[in-house]
Structure formats: C-alpha cells, structure tokens
Design a protein around this motif. Structure first.
Motif, PDB file in Angstrom:
ATOM      1  N   VAL A  61       0.863  -1.181   0.000  1.00  0.00           N
ATOM      2  CA  VAL A  61       0.000   0.000   0.000  1.00  0.00           C
ATOM      3  C   VAL A  61       0.896   1.226   0.000  1.00  0.00           C
ATOM      4  CG1 VAL A  61      -1.677   1.323   1.353  1.00  0.00           C
ATOM      5  CG2 VAL A  61      -1.853  -1.177   1.225  1.00  0.00           C
ATOM      6  N   LYS A  62       0.696   2.106  -0.975  1.00  0.00           N
ATOM      7  CA  LYS A  62       1.496   3.334  -1.021  1.00  0.00           C
ATOM      8  C   LYS A  62       1.188   4.150   0.230  1.00  0.00           C
ATOM      9  CE  LYS A  62       3.371   6.525  -4.449  1.00  0.00           C
ATOM     10  NZ  LYS A  62       3.774   6.612  -5.850  1.00  0.00           N
ATOM     11  N   GLY A  63       2.218   4.644   0.897  1.00  0.00           N
ATOM     12  CA  GLY A  63       2.008   5.435   2.112  1.00  0.00           C
ATOM     13  C   GLY A  63       1.712   4.594   3.347  1.00  0.00           C
ATOM     14  N   LYS A  64       1.968   3.268   3.277  1.00  0.00           N
ATOM     15  CA  LYS A  64       1.607   2.360   4.377  1.00  0.00           C
ATOM     16  C   LYS A  64       2.125   2.862   5.743  1.00  0.00           C
ATOM     17  CE  LYS A  64       0.164  -1.513   6.207  1.00  0.00           C
ATOM     18  NZ  LYS A  64      -1.261  -1.918   6.207  1.00  0.00           N
ATOM     19  N   GLY A  65       1.230   2.945   6.686  1.00  0.00           N
ATOM     20  CA  GLY A  65       1.610   3.352   8.043  1.00  0.00           C
ATOM     21  C   GLY A  65       1.277   4.801   8.346  1.00  0.00           C
ATOM     22  N   ALA A  66       1.070   5.601   7.305  1.00  0.00           N
ATOM     23  CA  ALA A  66       0.638   6.995   7.503  1.00  0.00           C
ATOM     24  C   ALA A  66      -0.815   7.048   7.020  1.00  0.00           C
ATOM     25  CB  ALA A  66       1.503   7.956   6.708  1.00  0.00           C
ATOM     26  N   ALA A  67      -1.740   6.993   7.948  1.00  0.00           N
ATOM     27  CA  ALA A  67      -3.162   6.850   7.593  1.00  0.00           C
ATOM     28  C   ALA A  67      -3.590   7.900   6.566  1.00  0.00           C
ATOM     29  CB  ALA A  67      -4.018   6.943   8.849  1.00  0.00           C
ATOM     30  N   PHE A  68      -3.063   9.123   6.707  1.00  0.00           N
ATOM     31  CA  PHE A  68      -3.478  10.197   5.794  1.00  0.00           C
ATOM     32  C   PHE A  68      -3.036   9.960   4.362  1.00  0.00           C
ATOM     33  CE2 PHE A  68       0.789  11.930   5.656  1.00  0.00           C
ATOM     34  CZ  PHE A  68       1.320  11.634   6.905  1.00  0.00           C
ATOM     35  N   ALA A  69      -2.059   9.090   4.163  1.00  0.00           N
ATOM     36  CA  ALA A  69      -1.479   8.921   2.827  1.00  0.00           C
ATOM     37  C   ALA A  69      -1.788   7.565   2.193  1.00  0.00           C
ATOM     38  CB  ALA A  69       0.039   9.093   2.908  1.00  0.00           C
ATOM     39  N   GLU A  70      -2.268   6.637   2.984  1.00  0.00           N
ATOM     40  CA  GLU A  70      -2.397   5.257   2.485  1.00  0.00           C
ATOM     41  C   GLU A  70      -3.248   5.161   1.216  1.00  0.00           C
ATOM     42  OE1 GLU A  70      -3.422   2.328   5.416  1.00  0.00           O
ATOM     43  OE2 GLU A  70      -1.551   2.630   6.535  1.00  0.00           O
ATOM     44  N   GLY A  71      -2.683   4.535   0.212  1.00  0.00           N
ATOM     45  CA  GLY A  71      -3.406   4.253  -1.029  1.00  0.00           C
ATOM     46  C   GLY A  71      -3.633   5.452  -1.931  1.00  0.00           C
ATOM     47  N   ASP A  72      -3.086   6.595  -1.565  1.00  0.00           N
ATOM     48  CA  ASP A  72      -3.353   7.825  -2.328  1.00  0.00           C
ATOM     49  C   ASP A  72      -2.116   8.211  -3.138  1.00  0.00           C
ATOM     50  OD1 ASP A  72      -3.918  10.332  -3.304  1.00  0.00           O
ATOM     51  OD2 ASP A  72      -4.618  11.151  -1.385  1.00  0.00           O
ATOM     52  N   TYR A  73      -2.219   8.121  -4.468  1.00  0.00           N
ATOM     53  CA  TYR A  73      -1.046   8.392  -5.313  1.00  0.00           C
ATOM     54  C   TYR A  73      -0.536   9.813  -5.147  1.00  0.00           C
ATOM     55  CZ  TYR A  73      -3.676  11.142  -8.739  1.00  0.00           C
ATOM     56  OH  TYR A  73      -4.404  12.121  -9.346  1.00  0.00           O
ATOM     57  N   ARG A  74      -1.418  10.724  -4.714  1.00  0.00           N
ATOM     58  CA  ARG A  74      -0.976  12.123  -4.575  1.00  0.00           C
ATOM     59  C   ARG A  74       0.066  12.281  -3.479  1.00  0.00           C
ATOM     60  NH1 ARG A  74      -6.912  14.413  -4.315  1.00  0.00           N
ATOM     61  NH2 ARG A  74      -6.922  12.532  -3.046  1.00  0.00           N
ATOM     62  N   TRP A  75       0.231  11.234  -2.657  1.00  0.00           N
ATOM     63  CA  TRP A  75       1.285  11.261  -1.645  1.00  0.00           C
ATOM     64  C   TRP A  75       2.590  10.679  -2.174  1.00  0.00           C
ATOM     65  CZ3 TRP A  75       2.452  13.884   2.490  1.00  0.00           C
ATOM     66  CH2 TRP A  75       1.425  14.606   3.095  1.00  0.00           C
ATOM     67  N   HIS A  76       2.718  10.599  -3.501  1.00  0.00           N
ATOM     68  CA  HIS A  76       4.011  10.182  -4.079  1.00  0.00           C
ATOM     69  C   HIS A  76       5.122  11.070  -3.505  1.00  0.00           C
ATOM     70  CE1 HIS A  76       6.884   8.665  -6.932  1.00  0.00           C
ATOM     71  NE2 HIS A  76       7.204   9.908  -7.259  1.00  0.00           N
ATOM     72  N   TYR A  77       4.852  12.367  -3.523  1.00  0.00           N
ATOM     73  CA  TYR A  77       5.794  13.330  -2.962  1.00  0.00           C
ATOM     74  C   TYR A  77       4.971  14.315  -2.151  1.00  0.00           C
ATOM     75  CZ  TYR A  77       9.407  16.905  -2.637  1.00  0.00           C
ATOM     76  OH  TYR A  77      10.325  17.796  -2.171  1.00  0.00           O
ATOM     77  N   GLY A  78       5.402  14.630  -0.974  1.00  0.00           N
ATOM     78  CA  GLY A  78       4.636  15.596  -0.204  1.00  0.00           C
ATOM     79  C   GLY A  78       5.283  15.874   1.139  1.00  0.00           C
ATOM     80  N   CYS A  79       4.647  16.773   1.873  1.00  0.00           N
ATOM     81  CA  CYS A  79       5.145  17.124   3.195  1.00  0.00           C
ATOM     82  C   CYS A  79       3.988  17.052   4.181  1.00  0.00           C
ATOM     83  CB  CYS A  79       5.733  18.530   3.187  1.00  0.00           C
ATOM     84  SG  CYS A  79       6.500  18.950   4.755  1.00  0.00           S
ATOM     85  N   PRO A  80       4.106  16.220   5.214  1.00  0.00           N
ATOM     86  CA  PRO A  80       3.012  16.127   6.177  1.00  0.00           C
ATOM     87  C   PRO A  80       2.839  17.421   6.966  1.00  0.00           C
ATOM     88  CG  PRO A  80       4.848  14.676   6.795  1.00  0.00           C
ATOM     89  CD  PRO A  80       5.230  15.317   5.508  1.00  0.00           C
ATOM     90  N   SER A  81       1.586  17.744   7.262  1.00  0.00           N
ATOM     91  CA  SER A  81       1.305  18.919   8.088  1.00  0.00           C
ATOM     92  C   SER A  81       1.620  18.588   9.546  1.00  0.00           C
ATOM     93  CB  SER A  81      -0.170  19.283   7.966  1.00  0.00           C
ATOM     94  OG  SER A  81      -0.951  18.252   8.553  1.00  0.00           O
ATOM     95  N   GLU A  82       1.563  19.588  10.399  1.00  0.00           N
ATOM     96  CA  GLU A  82       1.783  19.379  11.837  1.00  0.00           C
ATOM     97  C   GLU A  82       0.826  18.312  12.379  1.00  0.00           C
ATOM     98  OE1 GLU A  82       3.886  20.232  14.234  1.00  0.00           O
ATOM     99  OE2 GLU A  82       5.145  21.113  12.667  1.00  0.00           O
ATOM    100  N   ASP A  83      -0.443  18.449  11.973  1.00  0.00           N
ATOM    101  CA  ASP A  83      -1.454  17.504  12.459  1.00  0.00           C
ATOM    102  C   ASP A  83      -1.166  16.089  11.985  1.00  0.00           C
ATOM    103  OD1 ASP A  83      -2.708  19.523  13.735  1.00  0.00           O
ATOM    104  OD2 ASP A  83      -4.427  19.674  12.345  1.00  0.00           O
TER     105      ASP A  83
END
Ligand SMILES: Cc1ncc(C[n+]2csc(CCOP(=O)(O)OP(=O)(O)O)c2C)c(N)n1
Lengths: 321, 275
Positions: free
Chosen positions: B241-263
């Motif tokens: 699963v792309k982004g596995k372990g970061a609930a906000f990113a799991e399975g979402d291709y838009r998290w190919h590259y990104g920066c997590p917010s504080e939250d």
C-alpha cells in the motif's frame, strides 16, 4: 489569458505558464497532441490533459517510447508536445531524439522541465546540466530557454508555430520577471534588456535575472554592462553576439549548464571566428551538481550574480586594445 | 543481526516514523513509496542480507540496489538504524553538504551499493554485479528493489531476459507493487498486468506476497534463496500500500511526494511511536 493578468503570470513558475499556454493552444489547434511519461502532473500539462483527454497520451515511465512515438505522431501530421524532465529527454531518450526526430526533421516539440539545477535536492541523476550541449549537437534542432514565466507563454506559442524539432527548456520553480512590458518574441532574435558599453553579459533561462543583478552591481562601480537575453541558443543570434563583441569588446556568458558545449561555447565559437574578444563563461565547471537547496547549491557552484560580476571584471581586464 | 518477525515489525514501525520525521523537517519527500517498501527493506537489512556495517565494503557481502532511488527517504533511515552511520545525521536530509538527499549516492552513503534516481537502471546494474560476483566465486546475493511504475521502463525487461539467459540465480528482484506511480493509479497510467505471468514468461521464478505482512516478506526472501537453487533469477511481486503506516497517505497516489502537516505528523507519531 484565461482571465489571468500579466501580474498573475509573472508570479508563476515557467512550467505552470507552459501548462496554461498549452491548454489555450489546444483549443485553437486540434492537431496538437500531448504526450507524457508519468509526469503530466509535474510538468504541469495537466490542464491540457483534463480539457483534451482524447488528445492526451500517457506512456508511463517510458521516455524513450514516448519520444519515438512522438516521431510517429509527427510523421502522420500531428504536432506532438512531448513532456518530461530535462535529463530524461536529453539523456534517457537521447538517441530517439537524434535519430527518430532530428534526422528526419520531424515537427516534434520537446517540452523539458526541471532543467539545470532547479531540482537541486534530487541530486545529480535529476540535474539536467548537459542538455543544451547534447541538443546543440543535433542538426535540425532548435533550442529555446525562456528567461521568465511571461516569456515562457510567448515561447510556447512560438515553438508550436515553428516548423521542425524544438527543445524548450524550463526550470522548476517560480521565476523572477526580467522582461518588461509587451514585446514580440521571435525565435532566434535575442533581446537586449540593458544597454552597456564596457562588457556584454549574454545569458539564457533563469540566469538572465542573475545577469541583470550583476549588471546593476557593475553599474554601481561605474562599469556599463549590456545584458542580452539569449532565449534562443540554436539558431544563435549571431548578429547580436558580434555587435556585442564589436561595441563592448568583452563578453560574459551565463547558463545553468556545464560550460562544455553550451551557450558559452556557442558564443565563443562565433566570436572567435569573426571578431575575437575575451569571452568568459559562467556555468558548471566540468563537474556535477550537488545536493541542497537550489539557491545555496548555485551559489556554491558559482551560478549566481556574484560569479557573473567577477567574470565581467575578468573579461574587461583581458580586453584587447 | 537477525531480528524475529515481531522484532522486525517493531523496527519497521520505528523506521516509518523516522522516515516521516525526516521528510517533514526537509519540507517534503517521496513519502508514499518510501513507506510502502519499508517492511521489505527492514527484513533485508535486519535479517536476510549477509552484511557487516563495521566493514561495509567486504567483497563477499550481499548487495542491495534501491533501483527506485526516490525511496531514499525510506532507505536512509534503515541504513542509519543498521549502524552504517549515526541517526543524528538524518536531519541533514536534502541540506547542503549532506550525505543524502532525495536519491542515494554510493560514494556518500556508507552501506549504499549503487547510486540511483533515474528509474530502470537498477536491474541491469544488479545483473552485472551478480555476474561479476559469480565470476569471482562468491555466493553473494544481489537484491534489487523496483517500483511498479518503474517497470514501464524497457531496460527492466532487457535485464529480465539477460538474467534468465545467464542463469543469474543469485539475482533477486523485488517489486514494490503499490499500484500507483506519479500521475495516478498504475492501471490508469499503463497497466502492468498480468505481472506475475510476464516475469514467468521471461524465465524467472516468481513469488507473490503481501509486502506489508512481515511474516510473508521474510518467508518470501528466504524462499527466494532456495528457489535460486533451480538456476533461475527470482522475482518477488510484493503487493503493498502506497504510504503504508501513515493513515493520511495510504493508497493515495498524490502522496508520491509531499510534506506532512503538523497535524499529520502528530497523527503519525501517535500511530507509530507508541507501543
Ligand atoms: C527514468 C525516470 N523517469 C521518471 C522519473 C520521475 N519519477 C520519479 S518517481 C516516479 C514514479 C515512480 O513510480 P513507482 O516506480 O511506482 O514508485 P513508487 O510508487 O513505489 O514510489 C517518477 C515518474 C525518474 N526518476 N526516472
């Protein structure tokens, strides 16, 4: 342009300006097709893709296939706009560009983004610092490197209308605006942005902004520097170069590229053959880029206004009387 | 150092957080693909590979090539945790004069066997390594981690043919099949299916697993060693699963590259940091 003012476009990156222009051109010319290699989003061609899905083809991460397919589209009368990062078009698909597109002189538009060191953090694999040299060596190729986002919009239009293979070189981030007011953009015709008598700085792409800063600093020391925006590297505006050589007697070139085979050597070649004066090249000195924030990397590698300033002093010092 | 399955799971969780923290402080990074491959990299470095971080250049070591070099944001924390260099260096990611940025450099990162970043190079480089090691009489394995989108590149399939031809049984390819590339879900870009059959038809031994299930990952990597005895190269197609372990990113291709917010960072700390 789609309800956007000049000021809006000035704030954009070159690739965003490219995407905007392409989308408009798509509405005017049904022969324009978009080819991508899993980077339609990051080359900012997504606007066209959304508006014209039937004329959009994503080849996945297969740049060589995309470039050869572009040749096929062109051979059947389409105007393929192939999009990818600069290192991928110039290095990965190098032979395809040369043998499938340039040799048969096909009407393919190679839109390359993230060029030079604008993806500095990504490291050497992602820097495109040899692309001008490679593309220059191909007969039939035209190379355009706009200096800011407003010029990019003009350049995209000119490139699509220009017959034959063209390589359009764009960076990643926002650009500093260097061209004031409305002006006509003609492929192969350089633009003098600042008049000067003691030295001429000939720059392309985002180095034009650095050239202007260097000229301002030189002026504060009483040195009058001309600045030429050499947005077309091939065919080179030989007349503008020779006029600079004759009238100012010293030339500095500035490019976000290796000094081997790029704008600097193109200018030096012309000057040397016709009107010898000192030419000092600012660029990467036969080395690879390093990792880090873009500004710091450029400063470290001597790709900034300060380096141009020093190069200008050196060129003046070496003037022949 | 051979961690057990539950120890590996715990380690992978810590490393996911290291990776997310590193990306956040750098202001962005390849989060999705770094996290999808974390279980595979953890199992390799903390159980499977014959390596010695005290002597990173030993001639008979197993090799690892991060062919999908953009997963460096996941790889670098693994090497640090394995003792190749100090974890204190992680915050230098992407900074000027750092040993590491978005893509790994073999001459700057201790323990890194190949400089990568442009996709579709690792498998042929790995093939060359496997042939050279065999020539020298070493029984070292060469593991190559590939992205699924990366498999669009034809060079992979050139190497796939070459590896079968040369009976490079020490070569193990692992596909991080997270079903996404950069522009979207891979089936909407260019589909790879039928992926396992493709590899089979190229003469490879194939193993398919859930690549985010540590027991299966470890089992497959061990099985790959045995399968190699049949004389063929081995591929593990790992469903992840792309982004596995970061609930906000799991399975979402838009998290190919990104920066997590504080939250999002806080959420990850809670999810991955606790016991
Ligand atoms: C040859 C090449 N083409 C394009 C890129 C730009 N790029 C970096 S990552 C990526 C998508 C990779 O997708 P995938 O292999 O599936 O990796 P993952 O989803 O696991 O991150 C692209 C297109 C590149 N690095 N190299």
């Amino acid at each position: 342009m789609a309800g956007l003012s000049m000021a809006d476009i000035e704030k954009m990156s070159a690739r965003d300006a490219f995407g905007l222009a392409l989308s408009e051109i798509g509405a005017e010319n049904v022969n324009v097709v978009l080819l991508g290699a899993d980077a339609i989003g990051s080359t900012r061609a997504a606007g066209f893709a959304k508006r014209f899905p039937d004329r959009t083809f994503n080849f996945g991460i297969a740049e060589q296939e995309m470039i050869s397919a572009a040749a096929g589209f062109a051979a059947c009368g389409k105007i393929p706009v192939a999009t990818a990062y600069g290192f991928l078009i110039s290095l990965r698909a190098c032979e395809q560009v040369r043998s499938d597109i340039c040799y048969p002189n096909l009407n393919v538009k190679l839109m390359s983004t993230h060029t030079g060191l604008t993806m500095a953090e990504a490291g050497t694999t992602h820097h495109s610092t040899e692309d001008i040299a490679i593309m220059r060596s191909f007969a039939n190729m035209t190379i355009v490197a706009p200096s800011d986002s407003v010029e990019t919009v003009k350049a995209v239009r000119a490139v699509i209308d220009y017959p034959g293979p063209v390589y359009l070189r764009m960076g990643r981030g926002e650009t500093e605006s260097v061209n004031r007011g409305d002006y006509e953009f003609v492929i192969g015709k350089a633009i003098t942005l600042r008049e000067g008598t003691a030295v001429t700085i000939i720059a392309c792409g985002i180095m034009v902004a650095e050239a202007l800063k260097a000229a301002a600093k030189l002026s504060s020391e009483g040195v009058s520097a001309r600045v030429i925006n050499m947005h077309t590297i091939k065919p080179l505006d030989v007349e503008a170069v020779l006029r600079a050589a004759r009238e100012t007697g010293a030339i500095v070139t500035a490019e976000e590229h290796t000094v081997i085979g790029g704008l600097g050597e193109a200018v030096a070649g012309v000057v040397c053959e016709n009107s010898p004066v000192p030419v000092v090249k600012v660029g990467l000195n036969d080395c690879y880029g390093i990792i880090g924030p873009e500004d710091m990397v450029k400063q470290r590698l001597g790709l900034d206004a300060e380096s141009i300033f020093k190069a200008a002093k050196k060129a003046i010092l070496h003037k022949v009387d | 150092m051979k961690l057990t399955v539950s120890e590996l799971e715990c380690k992978a969780r810590e490393l996911r957080l290291d990776s997310i923290e590193m990306i956040a402080q750098a202001g962005g990074g390849h989060l999705g693909g770094s996290l999808s491959a974390m279980d595979i990299m953890t199992a390799l470095y903390f159980n499977v590979m014959r390596i010695d971080p005290e002597h990173p250049m030993k001639a008979d070591r197993d090799r690892f090539i991060l062919s999908a070099g953009h997963k460096a944001a996941g790889y670098v924390p693994v090497l640090a945790a394995r003792g190749y260099f100090s974890r204190d260096l992680l915050p230098t990611f992407n900074k000027l004069d750092s040993r590491f940025g978005m893509h790994p450099d073999m001459h700057k990162i201790p323990g890194c066997d190949a400089s990568t970043g442009s996709l579709g190079h690792g498998l042929p480089v790995g093939l060359g390594m496997a042939l050279a090691l065999r020539l020298d009489g070493f029984d070292s394995k060469v593991f190559v981690l590939l992205g699924d989108g990366e498999l669009h590149e034809g060079t992979n399939w050139e190497a796939a043919m070459g590896a079968a031809q040369h009976k490079t049984s020490s070569l193990v390819a692992i596909v991080d099949y997270n079903k996404c590339s950069m522009d979207g879900p891979i089936d909407q870009v260019v589909s790879l299916e039928p992926l396992v059959d493709k590899w089979k038809s190229f003469g490879w031994e194939t193993i398919r697993i859930d690549g985010n299930d540590m027991a299966q990952v470890l089992g497959a990597l061990k099985e790959a060693a045995d399968r190699g005895n049949r004389g063929n190269p081995v591929v593990i197609v790992a469903d992840t699963v792309k982004g596995k372990g970061a609930a906000f990113a799991e399975g979402d291709y838009r998290w190919h590259y990104g920066c997590p917010s504080e939250d999002q960072l806080a959420e990850a700390r809670t999810a991955l940091g606790g016991e």
